[in-house]
Design a protein around this motif. Structure first.
Motif, PDB file in Angstrom:
ATOM      1  N   MET A  41      -3.290   6.225 -17.882  1.00  0.00           N
ATOM      2  CA  MET A  41      -3.337   5.606 -19.199  1.00  0.00           C
ATOM      3  C   MET A  41      -4.728   5.765 -19.819  1.00  0.00           C
ATOM      4  O   MET A  41      -4.858   6.052 -21.015  1.00  0.00           O
ATOM      5  CB  MET A  41      -2.983   4.129 -19.106  1.00  0.00           C
ATOM      6  N   ALA A  42      -5.757   5.599 -19.001  1.00  0.00           N
ATOM      7  CA  ALA A  42      -7.119   5.771 -19.519  1.00  0.00           C
ATOM      8  C   ALA A  42      -7.315   7.189 -20.043  1.00  0.00           C
ATOM      9  O   ALA A  42      -7.894   7.396 -21.114  1.00  0.00           O
ATOM     10  CB  ALA A  42      -8.130   5.470 -18.422  1.00  0.00           C
ATOM     11  N   LEU A  43      -6.815   8.170 -19.302  1.00  0.00           N
ATOM     12  CA  LEU A  43      -6.946   9.559 -19.734  1.00  0.00           C
ATOM     13  C   LEU A  43      -6.191   9.795 -21.041  1.00  0.00           C
ATOM     14  O   LEU A  43      -6.686  10.471 -21.953  1.00  0.00           O
ATOM     15  CB  LEU A  43      -6.414  10.478 -18.636  1.00  0.00           C
ATOM     16  N   ASP A  44      -5.005   9.233 -21.147  1.00  0.00           N
ATOM     17  CA  ASP A  44      -4.221   9.379 -22.364  1.00  0.00           C
ATOM     18  C   ASP A  44      -4.940   8.764 -23.556  1.00  0.00           C
ATOM     19  O   ASP A  44      -5.004   9.356 -24.649  1.00  0.00           O
ATOM     20  CB  ASP A  44      -2.855   8.717 -22.173  1.00  0.00           C
ATOM     21  N   LEU A  45      -5.507   7.568 -23.368  1.00  0.00           N
ATOM     22  CA  LEU A  45      -6.213   6.907 -24.465  1.00  0.00           C
ATOM     23  C   LEU A  45      -7.476   7.662 -24.862  1.00  0.00           C
ATOM     24  O   LEU A  45      -7.798   7.779 -26.049  1.00  0.00           O
ATOM     25  CB  LEU A  45      -6.562   5.472 -24.069  1.00  0.00           C
ATOM     26  N   VAL A  46      -8.202   8.167 -23.873  1.00  0.00           N
ATOM     27  CA  VAL A  46      -9.412   8.941 -24.176  1.00  0.00           C
ATOM     28  C   VAL A  46      -9.051  10.188 -24.975  1.00  0.00           C
ATOM     29  O   VAL A  46      -9.732  10.546 -25.952  1.00  0.00           O
ATOM     30  CB  VAL A  46     -10.154   9.310 -22.869  1.00  0.00           C
ATOM     31  N   THR A  47      -7.977  10.856 -24.568  1.00  0.00           N
ATOM     32  CA  THR A  47      -7.534  12.040 -25.313  1.00  0.00           C
ATOM     33  C   THR A  47      -7.160  11.660 -26.735  1.00  0.00           C
ATOM     34  O   THR A  47      -7.478  12.368 -27.695  1.00  0.00           O
ATOM     35  CB  THR A  47      -6.334  12.690 -24.608  1.00  0.00           C
ATOM     36  N   ARG A  48      -6.492  10.519 -26.895  1.00  0.00           N
ATOM     37  CA  ARG A  48      -6.070  10.092 -28.225  1.00  0.00           C
ATOM     38  C   ARG A  48      -7.249   9.873 -29.157  1.00  0.00           C
ATOM     39  O   ARG A  48      -7.202  10.241 -30.339  1.00  0.00           O
ATOM     40  CB  ARG A  48      -5.243   8.805 -28.132  1.00  0.00           C
TER      41      ARG A  48
ATOM     42  N   ALA B  53      -7.316   1.273 -28.975  1.00  0.00           N
ATOM     43  CA  ALA B  53      -6.232   2.173 -28.565  1.00  0.00           C
ATOM     44  C   ALA B  53      -5.390   1.535 -27.467  1.00  0.00           C
ATOM     45  O   ALA B  53      -4.156   1.663 -27.457  1.00  0.00           O
ATOM     46  CB  ALA B  53      -6.815   3.503 -28.095  1.00  0.00           C
ATOM     47  N   ALA B  54      -6.041   0.832 -26.537  1.00  0.00           N
ATOM     48  CA  ALA B  54      -5.315   0.159 -25.457  1.00  0.00           C
ATOM     49  C   ALA B  54      -4.427  -0.946 -26.020  1.00  0.00           C
ATOM     50  O   ALA B  54      -3.287  -1.133 -25.573  1.00  0.00           O
ATOM     51  CB  ALA B  54      -6.295  -0.409 -24.436  1.00  0.00           C
ATOM     52  N   GLU B  55      -4.929  -1.693 -27.003  1.00  0.00           N
ATOM     53  CA  GLU B  55      -4.125  -2.758 -27.604  1.00  0.00           C
ATOM     54  C   GLU B  55      -2.871  -2.186 -28.258  1.00  0.00           C
ATOM     55  O   GLU B  55      -1.781  -2.762 -28.159  1.00  0.00           O
ATOM     56  CB  GLU B  55      -4.944  -3.514 -28.645  1.00  0.00           C
ATOM     57  N   SER B  56      -3.006  -1.043 -28.914  1.00  0.00           N
ATOM     58  CA  SER B  56      -1.840  -0.466 -29.582  1.00  0.00           C
ATOM     59  C   SER B  56      -0.838   0.090 -28.583  1.00  0.00           C
ATOM     60  O   SER B  56       0.354   0.198 -28.884  1.00  0.00           O
ATOM     61  CB  SER B  56      -2.274   0.638 -30.554  1.00  0.00           C
TER      62      SER B  56
END
Length: 436
Positions: free
Chosen positions: A116-123, A276-279
């Protein structure tokens, strides 16, 4: 048919017309598609990187769960902070200190696994069409995230000492000549997934200097860093540069099913990452975070990691012995000093993706190399995971794999052609990182 029924039928007939363009890059990975077959009890799976949890103190953890619910259930079962439980963020800083990282808990964002962290960083970093640099081969989950956000991956080759700085420099020069500045370098410096190699300590500062000179952010993914077989803990890239985005996880050192990971980010990145994590999830589960926190506070987790590491070393040795004993000439592989994986190159003409169905028929599974590249490489490579099966099952799995390889080579020797080439197979190859 009523108008509503016509509309529903039309939507059902052509649902993809309603999807966002970015979903075109969202495809099932070869590794995930393999799990359903590889999980059959008669199949020796050397494919998935599942931690072996047999050594966990399950009775003690069961009591911990009961106490958590009884004493702090109204907090543990309630919504929490999007950034994560404060006590756990402080403990994460203590864990990272083992790798030389000095961190402020305010810069830690807890996530539902490091994926999830990787996905959010990419976003928050990548727009459609942006370029991401990644080692070749690279973690399949990262490639999936980059594809989902329509980023283009440019691979940089490794050798037995990890990412090659001069090749990184060459890639950046070539992209600069095209007017392209990559958004980030994604790297797994320790006990790489899938290649099994570790970035040499003397290369680490050079890699950071090269990226800084071209204005490229560095994302360090380090789930295996504490699982070294020699007892050595390597300095994290983040310990050398506070601008590095560091991703960590308890999946490999505690329990993967709890899905607790984190990102340590520069202050300028933190607020965007929290938003991004909140969303994405509103907040990570407080219950699993508090359980991990209690485990770290009340258990000898360092000794538990040592226990895991000793088990993985025994399994690695069983795999290496079996490869040496059973595999045909022309195969090469690396000798990992930690982590979960061996990266194997097979003889010229054998296509590991095309061979996989025949391997499963022979009741052994592996991960073919093409799943770890974004550009068609890897048809001669495959990943073998030794973390989950017993040493006896590992030996039997390699024996079965060797039989499949021998059959492929017999076809080549008989007909003088590549062994049953897959449609569209091919592409350039890179050698397995290997140690002398």
């Amino acid at each position: 048919m009523p108008a509503a029924g016509v509309a529903a039928a039309a939507a059902a007939a052509a649902p993809t017309e309603r999807f966002a363009a970015r979903t075109a890059g969202m495809t099932a990975s070869e590794i995930r598609a393999l799990f359903a077959v590889a999980s059959r009890p008669e199949v020796v799976s050397l494919a998935g990187g599942m931690p072996n949890l047999a050594a966990l103190p399950l009775e003690s953890l069961a009591a911990e769960v009961g106490n958590l619910v009884a004493r702090d259930g109204q907090v543990a079962l309630q919504y929490g902070s999007a950034q994560g439980v404060p006590a756990l963020r402080e403990q994460i800083c203590e864990v990272m200190a083992l790798e030389g990282i000095r961190a402020d808990p305010d810069d830690v964002v807890v996530t539902v696994g490091s994926q999830m962290a990787l996905d959010l960083v990419t976003r928050i970093y990548c727009d459609p069409g942006d370029v991401v640099l990644a080692e070749g081969p690279s973690y399949v989950g990262a490639l999936g995230s980059f594809a989902a956000y329509q980023a283009r991956v440019v691979h940089v080759a490794m050798d037995e000492h990890g990412l090659v700085p001069e090749l990184l420099r060459d890639a950046l020069r070539s992209l600069a000549a095209q007017g392209i500045t990559p958004k980030l370098l994604y790297t797994i410096p320790n006990f790489h997934n899938p290649a099994g190699v570790t970035l040499a300590v003397e290369r680490r500062a050079e890699v950071l200097e090269i990226c800084a000179s071209y204005g490229v952010a560095v994302v360090e993914d380090n789930p295996y860093g504490l699982l070294g077989f020699s007892g050595r803990t390597y300095p994290a890239l983040r310990s050398l540069d506070r601008d590095v985005v560091y991703l960590g996880s308890f999946s490999k050192t505690f329990a993967s099913g709890l899905r607790v990971g984190w990102a340590l980010v520069p202050p300028a990145v933190r607020d965007r990452l929290v938003l991004a994590a909140e969303s994405a999830t509103l907040c990570p589960p407080s219950f699993t975070q508090m359980l991990v926190s209690r485990y770290l506070a009340g258990h000898d987790w360092r000794s538990q990691i040592k226990t895991f590491t000793e088990a993985y070393r025994e399994r690695r040795d069983a795999l290496l012995d079996a490869l040496e004993t059973h595999l045909p000439d022309g195969c090469t592989w690396n000798v990992p000093d930690g982590g979960f994986y061996v990266w194997l190159t097979v003889p010229e003409g054998v296509d590991t993706k095309a061979m996989l169905p025949r391997a499963v028929t022979a009741r052994v599974a592996y991960a073919s190399g093409t799943g770890f590249y974004a550009d068609g490489f890897g048809t001669r490579q495959l990943r073998l995971s030794y973390c989950y099966p017993t040493p006896e099952r590992i030996t039997e799995g390699v024996r079965r794999l060797a039989g499949v390889l021998e059959a492929e080579l017999d076809v080549m020797r008989t007909f003088g052609t590549p062994a049953r080439p897959a449609l569209g197979a091919g592409g350039p190859q890179t050698p397995s990182p290997s140690t002398p």
